[in-house]
Structure formats: C-alpha cells, structure tokens
Design a protein around this motif. Structure first.
Motif, PDB file in Angstrom:
ATOM      1  N   VAL A 114       0.825  -1.210   0.000  1.00  0.00           N
ATOM      2  CA  VAL A 114       0.000   0.000   0.000  1.00  0.00           C
ATOM      3  C   VAL A 114       0.857   1.258   0.000  1.00  0.00           C
ATOM      4  CG1 VAL A 114      -1.568   1.358   1.437  1.00  0.00           C
ATOM      5  CG2 VAL A 114      -2.008  -1.066   1.079  1.00  0.00           C
ATOM      6  N   ALA A 115       1.980   1.213   0.719  1.00  0.00           N
ATOM      7  CA  ALA A 115       2.820   2.400   0.893  1.00  0.00           C
ATOM      8  C   ALA A 115       3.975   2.453  -0.099  1.00  0.00           C
ATOM      9  CB  ALA A 115       3.367   2.432   2.323  1.00  0.00           C
ATOM     10  N   GLY A 116       3.909   1.677  -1.159  1.00  0.00           N
ATOM     11  CA  GLY A 116       5.021   1.614  -2.104  1.00  0.00           C
ATOM     12  C   GLY A 116       5.436   2.967  -2.659  1.00  0.00           C
ATOM     13  N   ALA A 117       4.471   3.841  -2.923  1.00  0.00           N
ATOM     14  CA  ALA A 117       4.770   5.139  -3.534  1.00  0.00           C
ATOM     15  C   ALA A 117       5.398   6.132  -2.568  1.00  0.00           C
ATOM     16  CB  ALA A 117       3.494   5.736  -4.125  1.00  0.00           C
ATOM     17  N   ILE A 118       5.363   5.829  -1.265  1.00  0.00           N
ATOM     18  CA  ILE A 118       5.920   6.769  -0.280  1.00  0.00           C
ATOM     19  C   ILE A 118       7.088   6.144   0.487  1.00  0.00           C
ATOM     20  CG2 ILE A 118       3.793   8.094  -0.017  1.00  0.00           C
ATOM     21  CD1 ILE A 118       3.299   6.499   2.603  1.00  0.00           C
ATOM     22  N   GLY A 119       7.735   5.155  -0.115  1.00  0.00           N
ATOM     23  CA  GLY A 119       8.904   4.562   0.527  1.00  0.00           C
ATOM     24  C   GLY A 119       8.643   3.243   1.189  1.00  0.00           C
ATOM     25  N   GLY A 120       7.404   2.728   1.083  1.00  0.00           N
ATOM     26  CA  GLY A 120       7.104   1.417   1.615  1.00  0.00           C
ATOM     27  C   GLY A 120       6.854   1.403   3.111  1.00  0.00           C
ATOM     28  N   PHE A 121       6.722   0.188   3.620  1.00  0.00           N
ATOM     29  CA  PHE A 121       6.531  -0.026   5.057  1.00  0.00           C
ATOM     30  C   PHE A 121       7.471  -1.134   5.494  1.00  0.00           C
ATOM     31  CE2 PHE A 121       4.823  -2.190   8.730  1.00  0.00           C
ATOM     32  CZ  PHE A 121       4.426  -1.148   9.548  1.00  0.00           C
ATOM     33  N   GLU A 122       8.089  -0.956   6.638  1.00  0.00           N
ATOM     34  CA  GLU A 122       8.958  -1.977   7.228  1.00  0.00           C
ATOM     35  C   GLU A 122       8.806  -1.886   8.737  1.00  0.00           C
ATOM     36  OE1 GLU A 122      11.772  -4.943   7.897  1.00  0.00           O
ATOM     37  OE2 GLU A 122      11.689  -3.010   8.921  1.00  0.00           O
ATOM     38  N   GLY A 123       8.560  -3.019   9.387  1.00  0.00           N
ATOM     39  CA  GLY A 123       8.293  -3.002  10.821  1.00  0.00           C
ATOM     40  C   GLY A 123       9.395  -2.360  11.635  1.00  0.00           C
ATOM     41  N   ASN A 124      10.640  -2.538  11.231  1.00  0.00           N
ATOM     42  CA  ASN A 124      11.755  -1.957  11.990  1.00  0.00           C
ATOM     43  C   ASN A 124      11.836  -0.452  11.808  1.00  0.00           C
ATOM     44  OD1 ASN A 124      13.370  -4.463  13.062  1.00  0.00           O
ATOM     45  ND2 ASN A 124      12.753  -4.958  10.964  1.00  0.00           N
ATOM     46  N   ALA A 125      11.585   0.034  10.601  1.00  0.00           N
ATOM     47  CA  ALA A 125      11.531   1.479  10.386  1.00  0.00           C
ATOM     48  C   ALA A 125      10.353   2.080  11.148  1.00  0.00           C
ATOM     49  CB  ALA A 125      11.419   1.787   8.890  1.00  0.00           C
ATOM     50  N   GLN A 126       9.254   1.335  11.212  1.00  0.00           N
ATOM     51  CA  GLN A 126       8.096   1.818  11.960  1.00  0.00           C
ATOM     52  C   GLN A 126       8.388   1.861  13.451  1.00  0.00           C
ATOM     53  OE1 GLN A 126       5.610   2.960  10.252  1.00  0.00           O
ATOM     54  NE2 GLN A 126       4.157   3.446  11.877  1.00  0.00           N
ATOM     55  N   THR A 127       9.196   0.933  13.936  1.00  0.00           N
ATOM     56  CA  THR A 127       9.595   0.960  15.348  1.00  0.00           C
ATOM     57  C   THR A 127      10.308   2.263  15.674  1.00  0.00           C
ATOM     58  OG1 THR A 127       9.739  -1.440  15.587  1.00  0.00           O
ATOM     59  CG2 THR A 127      11.131  -0.124  17.044  1.00  0.00           C
ATOM     60  N   LEU A 128      11.240   2.673  14.819  1.00  0.00           N
ATOM     61  CA  LEU A 128      11.936   3.942  15.054  1.00  0.00           C
ATOM     62  C   LEU A 128      10.947   5.096  15.041  1.00  0.00           C
ATOM     63  CD1 LEU A 128      14.583   5.489  15.427  1.00  0.00           C
ATOM     64  CD2 LEU A 128      14.795   5.582  12.935  1.00  0.00           C
ATOM     65  N   ARG A 129       9.979   5.049  14.152  1.00  0.00           N
ATOM     66  CA  ARG A 129       8.962   6.108  14.070  1.00  0.00           C
ATOM     67  C   ARG A 129       8.123   6.159  15.349  1.00  0.00           C
ATOM     68  NH1 ARG A 129       7.113   9.157   9.939  1.00  0.00           N
ATOM     69  NH2 ARG A 129       4.881   9.659   9.822  1.00  0.00           N
ATOM     70  N   VAL A 130       7.777   4.989  15.878  1.00  0.00           N
ATOM     71  CA  VAL A 130       7.028   4.937  17.127  1.00  0.00           C
ATOM     72  C   VAL A 130       7.841   5.536  18.267  1.00  0.00           C
ATOM     73  CG1 VAL A 130       6.098   3.370  18.884  1.00  0.00           C
ATOM     74  CG2 VAL A 130       5.592   2.975  16.464  1.00  0.00           C
ATOM     75  N   LEU A 131       9.093   5.146  18.371  1.00  0.00           N
ATOM     76  CA  LEU A 131       9.936   5.588  19.487  1.00  0.00           C
ATOM     77  C   LEU A 131      10.250   7.073  19.440  1.00  0.00           C
ATOM     78  CD1 LEU A 131      12.547   2.671  19.629  1.00  0.00           C
ATOM     79  CD2 LEU A 131      10.677   3.104  21.235  1.00  0.00           C
ATOM     80  N   VAL A 177      14.824   2.924   8.590  1.00  0.00           N
ATOM     81  CA  VAL A 177      14.407   4.321   8.723  1.00  0.00           C
ATOM     82  C   VAL A 177      13.742   4.788   7.438  1.00  0.00           C
ATOM     83  CG1 VAL A 177      16.708   5.164   8.022  1.00  0.00           C
ATOM     84  CG2 VAL A 177      15.167   6.680   9.296  1.00  0.00           C
ATOM     85  N   TYR A 178      12.634   5.503   7.580  1.00  0.00           N
ATOM     86  CA  TYR A 178      11.995   6.171   6.452  1.00  0.00           C
ATOM     87  C   TYR A 178      12.687   7.513   6.218  1.00  0.00           C
ATOM     88  CZ  TYR A 178       8.104   3.019   7.703  1.00  0.00           C
ATOM     89  OH  TYR A 178       7.330   1.931   8.004  1.00  0.00           O
ATOM     90  N   ALA A 179      12.568   8.015   5.005  1.00  0.00           N
ATOM     91  CA  ALA A 179      13.196   9.300   4.674  1.00  0.00           C
ATOM     92  C   ALA A 179      12.717  10.404   5.609  1.00  0.00           C
ATOM     93  CB  ALA A 179      12.899   9.666   3.215  1.00  0.00           C
ATOM     94  N   GLY A 180      11.446  10.382   5.993  1.00  0.00           N
ATOM     95  CA  GLY A 180      10.906  11.429   6.854  1.00  0.00           C
ATOM     96  C   GLY A 180      11.439  11.417   8.264  1.00  0.00           C
TER      97      GLY A 180
END
Length: 413
Positions: A114-131, A177-180
């Motif tokens: 679903v998130a392919g156009a915005i850099g995708g989704f990865e559980g580990n990158a999301q963990t950093l975003r949560v923290l 990590v996501y670009a944002g």
C-alpha cells in the motif's frame, strides 16, 4: 558516539533536552529509557498482535508481547555477560517489535504494498517512528513530537537495520528508517560508519532469532501443529530446507542444514512425541531451555574468542555467530514457517488479513475523522497526499489484530 567500550555522556543525550525537574537523581538514564518503554501504550498493544498465530486462537501460543518479554530476558543476561549495559539491551529487546502491524509479517507485507509510492513499510523502520515520533512523551519547543525521547545509545541499539531502503550493505529488503525520520536517525548515528551496527543491536537481533527459532517450535508442538517425531525424520524436515535457505540463511547449503539437524537431534533434547501430559510439557520446556542456552553460549564463546574478556560495548566489538549455530536456528525457524505459518489452511486466512489491512488504509483516507485523535491532527497538518497516506499507514500499523477486524467488520456492515 563512544567507540572506546565505555558509555559516554553523549550516549546518554536525548533528542530533546529535559527539564531537570522531570529527572530522578537516583535513576540512570538507560534505566529511565527502559521504564518509559515499559509504560508505553505501544508495548501494551503487542499483547494483542500476532506472533505466529492470532492472539486468542490458542491459550499456549505466544503473542508479540510475550515474545518481546522473552527476547528481553535472553538479551539482558546475554548482553550483561558480554559487558553491555543491561538496560540498553533490555530496552532494545522490548522495543524491537513495536512497529509491527496487526497480523504479523503478513500485515507488514500488505502495508508495504500500500505504501510503495511513499517509501514502503517496514516493521523496523516503523519501530523507530514509534519511538521518536508517535508514542507520546516529550515534545520539541516548536511543537514537533519527540516520542519517548530515548537516549542515543538506546535508539541505536534498537535499530536492527541502520540504513534506508535500498542502502543496505548486503542485499535485503529490510531497512530501519523512512526518509521522513532521517533527522533523528542522523542525530543518534552521528559519527558512525553507514550500515555499521553496535554490539547491543547485535545482541538484540540474535536474542530475537534465538527466541523465535526455539519458541515457535515449542508453540507448534504444544498446539499439535507439529508432531515432534517429524523432526526426527530427515525426509520430513528436508522439505523445509528451501525455506531455510531462501528466507533465513541464503549463504548456507542443504548439506549445512542437514548437518545442523543431525547436531540438534544428537543433543537428545527434542522429544519423540507429545501428548499434552504434564511430563510431556515439562520435556518440551526442557528442550526450550537447553536450546536457548546452547545458542546463546555458543555465540558468547565465539565472540569472546574474537574480542577477549573485557567489556564489549557500542562499537568496540561485534557479535560472532558461527555458521553452524546459525544453521541450527535457521532449520528450526524454517520448520515452524513451513508447517505452521505457510500451511495450506493458513493461506485463505492470510489473504483475508491482507484484504483487511488494505481496506482499512483506504477507509481512513476516505474518512479521516475515524483516525485516533492524535493521528487525526497529523493528518490535518500533513503537507500532501503522500504525508496523509503515511498517517493512515501509521494508524493501521498501530491497531491490534482484534481492533483491525472489528473496525473492518463495522465499516462493512
């Protein structure tokens, strides 16, 4: 960043300077990181997220939360034996799965598409975003959220894949990590070579591998999904070697996996049968304890042989994992994957789960008033469609399995 083996004052710095009134003089910064994580809503939600099977479908099987607690127990003792700060490793282990969405890796794959156009989704990158952004605890002076505001050392130890998508030092779809979220990533990684991982992250990663390689087999046997006698039959186990090679250890061969199975059976700890009696359950727990100890001690001894007896911290050492023990863990993971996670009866369930995830993202984009209030504010201030999609993905990733299914049912009715 400390490179001498000791934890420096800089390792204890936080993304946002704190009012001394919020500090307790009798608490170390790293212990405070651990306390913040334990009291976080994101950690509590893991109790209702899939580890292998959906929570509630079996009273014995682990959830993401119980898995994380067990990883932390392994990692804390393992890290302390190597001279790491136990609280840093404990925090990393407790946090390592915070970003995982409902339905485990199946939900992760759906969100990535679903998130392919915005850099995708990865559980580990999301963990950093949560923290560092989504979990409410501290704010920057300009109003930007700072998440739990952990120390540099704790954030670094939690980052299993310290690179953006496509920038890994070895071929892998994984990234951390996501670009944002690069500003905070660059802050705690300042002075570290790209792609290099601290030893505390190594310890967290191996503790995770040990936990789920052994515990998934334990759960599968206890639930009746796998007859332990199967593990004693080379031809039966060999059908999972392809999974071991493709998914867990692409550099190893079928002969490596066959030899690993022989060594595992030679330990004498894998039961021949399991009928659910108290004696059988005790034998299963004994298997788990002995295999966890085997995998941890083997790596501890190899690491000490390479780096000596002093404290091993931050960037003065790396974990040494012999191919033989990696092959053994990979065989166990592959057996659980092949006979439980990828079983024929699971295929239709997994397809339905992916549909639920995709539909929920679309639903939140169409009706953002359904977003949780904190994420609704993010959506309203988002600068464009891509940023709004990321907020919808953040929302779905935070859902428990049950809430995702209930929301989807309510919207469809």
């Amino acid at each position: 960043m400390s490179t001498t083996g000791s934890y420096s004052a800089r390792d204890r710095e936080r993304w946002v300077a704190e009012d001394p009134a919020h500090k307790r003089a009798d608490r170390d910064d790293f212990a405070r990181d651990r306390a913040r994580l334990i009291h976080s809503a994101s950690l509590r939600r893991l109790s209702a997220k899939t580890q292998v099977v959906q929570p509630g479908s079996d009273e014995f099987a682990r959830t993401r939360l119980t898995h994380s607690l067990e990883v932390a127990q392994i990692g804390r003792e393992f890290g302390a034996a190597l001279g790491c700060d136990a609280d840093v490793v404990d925090t990393a282990c407790l946090a390592h799965d915070l970003g995982h969405p409902p339905f485990g890796h199946n939900g992760e794959a759906a969100l990535d598409a679903v998130a392919g156009a915005i850099g995708g989704f990865e559980g580990n990158a999301q963990t950093l975003r949560v923290l560092t952004r989504l979990e409410p605890k501290r704010w920057h002076q300009d109003g930007r959220p700072a998440g739990l505001n952990l120390t540099r050392a704790s954030l670094d130890a939690t980052t299993k894949y310290p690179w953006q998508r496509g920038e890994a030092p070895v071929p892998t779809p994984k990234f951390g990590v996501y670009a944002g979220d690069l500003p905070v990533f660059d802050w705690f990684r300042d002075g570290v070579a790209p792609g290099r991982r601290c030893i505390e992250a190594d310890v967290m990663d191996w503790s995770d591998d040990v936990a789920y390689s052994v515990h998934d087999i334990e759960d599968a046997i206890a639930s009746g999904s796998i007859d332990p006698g199967l593990l004693h039959t080379r031809a039966e186990v060999a059908v999972a070697f392809d999974v071991a090679k493709v998914t867990y250890a692409p550099d190893l061969t079928e002969d490596d996996f066959a030899a690993a199975l022989d060594r595992l059976l030679a330990t004498g700890v894998i039961p021949l049968q399991h009928n659910g009696t108290r004696q059988d359950l005790a034998a299963l727990k004994d298997m788990t304890s002995r295999l966890v100890g085997r995998f941890v001690l083997w790596v501890e001894q190899a690491t000490r042989a390479r780096h000596g007896d002093g404290p091993l911290t931050r960037y003065n050492a790396h974990l040494v994992i012999p191919d033989e023990v990696r092959a053994e863990a990979s065989v166990l993971k592959a057996v659980a994957a092949h006979f439980v996670m990828f079983a024929d009866e699971r295929i239709a369930v997994m397809e339905r789960q992916r549909e639920v995830v995709v539909d929920l993202v679309a639903g939140f984009l169409t009706d953002p008033g359904r977003l949780d209030r904190d994420l609704r504010a993010d959506f309203e201030s988002a600068p464009g469609d891509g940023a709004r999609l990321r907020v919808a993905v953040d929302q779905v990733a935070a859902l428990t399995d049950a809430r995702a299914l209930n929301l989807h049912r309510d919207w469809a009715s």
